[in-house]
Every structure is written in C-alpha cells, then in structure tokens.
Design an enzyme around this catalytic site. Structure first.
Site, PDB file in Angstrom:
ATOM      1  N   GLU A 128       0.872  -1.185   0.000  1.00 36.30           N
ATOM      2  CA  GLU A 128       0.000   0.000   0.000  1.00 36.30           C
ATOM      3  C   GLU A 128       0.900   1.223   0.000  1.00 36.30           C
ATOM      4  O   GLU A 128       1.030   1.941   0.979  1.00 36.30           O
ATOM      5  CB  GLU A 128      -0.963   0.050   1.186  1.00 36.30           C
ATOM      6  CG  GLU A 128      -2.005   1.153   0.957  1.00 36.30           C
ATOM      7  CD  GLU A 128      -2.957   1.417   2.096  1.00 36.30           C
ATOM      8  OE1 GLU A 128      -3.255   2.609   2.320  1.00 36.30           O
ATOM      9  OE2 GLU A 128      -3.396   0.468   2.754  1.00 36.30           O
ATOM     10  N   HIS A 145       2.220   4.546  -2.583  1.00 36.67           N
ATOM     11  CA  HIS A 145       1.515   5.326  -3.590  1.00 36.67           C
ATOM     12  C   HIS A 145       2.423   6.208  -4.449  1.00 36.67           C
ATOM     13  O   HIS A 145       3.551   6.531  -4.064  1.00 36.67           O
ATOM     14  CB  HIS A 145       0.458   6.188  -2.910  1.00 36.67           C
ATOM     15  CG  HIS A 145      -0.490   5.383  -2.087  1.00 36.67           C
ATOM     16  ND1 HIS A 145      -1.347   4.462  -2.631  1.00 36.67           N
ATOM     17  CD2 HIS A 145      -0.696   5.328  -0.736  1.00 36.67           C
ATOM     18  CE1 HIS A 145      -2.067   3.891  -1.669  1.00 36.67           C
ATOM     19  NE2 HIS A 145      -1.672   4.388  -0.516  1.00 36.67           N
ATOM     20  N   ASP A 163       1.936   2.507   3.696  1.00 34.77           N
ATOM     21  CA  ASP A 163       1.138   3.649   3.237  1.00 34.77           C
ATOM     22  C   ASP A 163       2.044   4.837   2.912  1.00 34.77           C
ATOM     23  O   ASP A 163       1.730   5.985   3.202  1.00 34.77           O
ATOM     24  CB  ASP A 163       0.055   4.051   4.238  1.00 34.77           C
ATOM     25  CG  ASP A 163      -1.150   4.723   3.574  1.00 34.77           C
ATOM     26  OD1 ASP A 163      -1.056   5.064   2.372  1.00 34.77           O
ATOM     27  OD2 ASP A 163      -2.172   4.917   4.254  1.00 34.77           O
TER      28      ASP A 163
END
Length: 326
Positions: free
Chosen positions: A8, A10, A280
């Site tokens: 996860e 980005h 993240d």
C-alpha cells in the site's frame, strides 16, 4: 533485518494532481511539498527509504481517488494513461518495483477489460480501487463480470479508502472525523461488508480482497458478525459464517497502524497467513513502521510471513525459502 514486501505504497500520475489539491490545502505547506515530491519520485528517495527498511520490493498504486474520481466519460482513458505511466516507471527497475492498476469501476465490463490489459499486457500485479465510484458499490450482480475476471486472473483486489459519497449525519460538522481519522475506515470497512454479505465470495470463492489499516477494524468484530447475523439475517443467505471469509477471501495489511496489540489481535482473529506488512508511503513514516514490525512480539517464522512471504504468495513471487533454494 527481515526482508519485506510492501503494497500500500503510492505514486502520482500525470493528470491526477487535481484530485489532491483539496487534501493538500488541509496540511501545512512544507508537509504538502514533501508529499508531492515523494509521490512523484520512483528512483531516488523512494528506493533509499526502501533500502533503509529492508524492503526488497514495493508494489505501488496511484494515490486516491484514482480513476474513481474521474467522470464516467473520462475514466477509461484516464485509467489507461495512469497504468501505462506506472508500467513505464516499473520497467526501469522491475526487480524492486511492481504495480497495482487503477480501474474505471464506473463500468464493470470496462473495468474487467482494463484489469485484463494491465495484468496481461503491462505486467501489473492486481488492482487497487478507492472504495465506491460516485456512490456505486460493487456487490451487485452487475459487477459479476468484473469479479469473474479478478478470479480468473488470480490477482488481488485492494479496497482502499475514499471519502464517503455523502457525509453521515453523525459526522456532520466534525471534519476531523470525516477523513483518515475515522470516516475513511467506516466507509471502506462498510463497503467490504457489503461485498461479503452481498455474496460476492460465494459466487467467486477464489477472489482475494485486501484491506489496509489493520483491516479497517473489521477483524476485531468477527465474532459479533456471526452472532448478530444469525439473529438478524434480514433475508441474506451465505454459504459460510461471516467470520469464515476473513483469512480466506479477506486479507489485511498493517498499513498506517503501528500497534503491537492491534497486530497480535488481528493475527489472533485471522491467522498469521492473512496479515501482511505495508506502510502507506508517503503518508506514513517508513522508519516508524519498520521499527514497529521488527520489534513486534512475533516468532521469526511469523515475522517472515507477515513481512514477506504472505505477500509473495499473494503476488506469485518467490518466498524467502525459495529465494534461498530451500
């Protein structure tokens, strides 16, 4: 240090910057500039951070809302452009980077076609979808062609948070609760439960849906789902108890939750084969996340699974033992 796979994480694709403008206005300017720089970086600070944390591979995805934020008439071309862009970046360092496709979920057939193209032609390893698409969820039979393709390809579907289509009354007037602090998890966890109770996993039993943020708190209520569903089925019929879909069809990552008690509780509920480490990036601190997982009270076998091998199996990559030739 345990080798790690994260997924996860980005990036930003050209043409999608407009979606981040409103979010970036909410945070200090210096932090916004750092996020913008890191989202656009593929071979500098990103790799340095991976190296420092023992991250052997990062499987990256377009930052939210992705193609879900596009108008229906623009979504297919926008998704294709972002996926082409991502594949081009990965091609420069395929040993360290992988990718999850963004999809035009406005149209189930178009989404299925783009997933097929992204996996078959571009070499991407699954998809990440930012919850609903303009208020449409994906449990209805009209989305069966899409789920059929997910199952056929054998790739994971990452259900990522997004803003609620309409602000729930209870959160009205409280912006602090409407985003990542609470509202995003409520939105995404509810969507995952719609998919479960809508029978998607009964119709497509090999589908793997991944939730971040320690499962958006869902694993900790598995017992209650069974208890209350048995009492109030509301006309819904499932082949298994709701809790049984966790760990088989629903998998989770630790992204954005660096809590040892939460980690141990999630493993206790779902098993050590269903929980995977992620960060993240760049919205969370890599060093903090790495320290969290390296110091977690896990056996070394379990740590290897959570950090690397569970994700390796999900994406068809070599496990640590296979890399060592054992």
């Amino acid at each position: 240090m345990t080798p790690k796979i994260t997924f996860e994480e980005h990036f930003m694709a050209p043409g999608f910057e407009k979606h981040s403008a409103a979010f970036l206005k909410l945070i200090p300017r210096d932090q916004a500039e750092i996020l913008t720089r890191r989202l656009g970086d593929f071979d500098g600070e990103r790799l340095e951070t991976m190296d420092r944390g023992g991250i052997t591979r990062s499987i990256i995805s377009l930052t939210g809302p992705g193609a879900q934020g596009e108008a229906p008439e623009d979504a297919v071309d926008a998704a294709k452009g972002a996926n082409d862009f991502l594949a081009g970046k990965i091609s420069k360092n395929p040993a360290r980077l992988g990718g999850l496709a963004t999809l035009p979920m406005h149209d189930p057939d178009a989404a299925a076609r783009e997933l097929n193209r992204a996996v078959g032609e571009l070499g991407l390893q699954g998809c990440l979808v930012n919850s609903h698409t303009h208020g449409t969820y994906y449990e209805g039979v009209e989305y069966d062609p899409f789920w059929s393709e997910v199952e056929r390809l054998g790739v994971p579907f990452y259900l990522h948070p997004s803003n609620a289509y309409a602000t729930p009354h209870v959160l009205g007037g409280m912006p602090v609760l409407q985003g990542a602090t609470w509202g995003w998890g409520v939105e995404t966890g509810s969507h995952a439960l719609r998919i479960l109770f809508g029978g998607v996993f009964d119709r497509f039993p090999k589908v793997k849906l991944v939730l971040g943020h320690m499962g958006e708190a869902l694993p900790f209520l598995r017992w209650r789902y069974d208890s209350r569903f048995q009492a109030y089925p509301m006309g819904v019929s499932l082949e298994r108890a709701p809790s049984a879909y966790f760990g088989s069809n629903i998998l989770i990552t630790t992204s954005g939750v660096c809590s040892h008690p939460s980690l141990m509780g999630a493993i206790g509920e779902m098993g050590e084969d269903a929980v995977m480490f992620s960060i993240d990036y760049p919205y969370e601190d890599t060093d903090l996340a790495v320290e969290f997982i390296e110091s977690a009270p896990l056996s070394e076998v379990a740590r290897a699974k959570v950090c690397h091998d569970n994700a390796a199996r999900l994406f068809g990559l070599p496990t640590l033992a296979e890399k060592d030739g054992n």
